[in-house]
Design a protein around this motif. Structure first.
Motif, mmCIF file in Angstrom:
data_model
loop_
_atom_site.group_PDB
_atom_site.id
_atom_site.type_symbol
_atom_site.label_atom_id
_atom_site.label_comp_id
_atom_site.label_asym_id
_atom_site.label_seq_id
_atom_site.Cartn_x
_atom_site.Cartn_y
_atom_site.Cartn_z
ATOM 1 N N SER A 1 42.815 51.030 44.666
ATOM 2 C CA SER A 1 43.472 50.213 43.659
ATOM 3 C C SER A 1 44.349 49.137 44.304
ATOM 4 C CB SER A 1 44.324 51.100 42.749
ATOM 5 O OG SER A 1 45.003 50.330 41.806
ATOM 6 N N ASP A 2 45.100 49.512 45.336
ATOM 7 C CA ASP A 2 45.951 48.539 46.023
ATOM 8 C C ASP A 2 45.112 47.472 46.736
ATOM 9 O OD1 ASP A 2 48.318 49.671 45.177
ATOM 10 O OD2 ASP A 2 48.565 50.898 46.989
ATOM 11 N N ALA A 3 44.004 47.886 47.327
ATOM 12 C CA ALA A 3 43.132 46.933 48.020
ATOM 13 C C ALA A 3 42.494 45.964 47.025
ATOM 14 C CB ALA A 3 42.059 47.669 48.816
ATOM 15 N N ARG A 4 42.162 46.451 45.832
ATOM 16 C CA ARG A 4 41.605 45.565 44.798
ATOM 17 C C ARG A 4 42.594 44.458 44.439
ATOM 18 N NH1 ARG A 4 39.952 50.459 42.124
ATOM 19 N NH2 ARG A 4 37.750 50.798 42.581
ATOM 20 N N LYS A 5 43.868 44.813 44.386
ATOM 21 C CA LYS A 5 44.900 43.815 44.069
ATOM 22 C C LYS A 5 44.933 42.721 45.133
ATOM 23 C CE LYS A 5 47.806 47.122 41.625
ATOM 24 N NZ LYS A 5 49.050 47.885 41.683
ATOM 25 N N VAL A 6 44.799 43.109 46.398
ATOM 26 C CA VAL A 6 44.793 42.133 47.487
ATOM 27 C C VAL A 6 43.566 41.223 47.362
ATOM 28 C CG1 VAL A 6 44.597 41.844 49.995
ATOM 29 C CG2 VAL A 6 46.127 43.586 49.053
#
Length: 82
Positions: free
Chosen positions: A52-57
């Motif tokens: 989820s955090d990587a998707r935001k990036v």
């Protein structure tokens, strides 16, 4: 004789005429590079399974790319920039 074909990337007329293999892009190397790298990016995105955090990036990076077209901003700014 004008080919009246338009480059799908920049919108300029394609001036190179070849009866055996018609040009897809104008004479600008950047248009061919854009198409090549866009395809490579699409393939890479489909292969990864980001958290989820990587998707935001990734979304932030894509947003910054879109802004290049909208306002000409020429800054990097990804959290992953070294």
């Amino acid at each position: 004789m004008s080919s009246n074909r338009i480059c799908p990337i920049c919108g300029r007329e394609i001036t190179k005429v070849d009866k055996y293999k018609p040009s897809t892009y104008c004479d600008n190397d950047a248009c061919r590079d854009y198409s090549k790298y866009k395809t490579a990016l699409e393939k890479a995105i489909l292969k990864i399974n980001p958290t989820s955090d990587a998707r935001k990036v990734i979304r932030g990076d894509m947003f910054r790319l879109c802004n290049l077209l909208s306002n000409g901003t020429n800054t990097s700014g990804s959290k992953n920039d070294l």
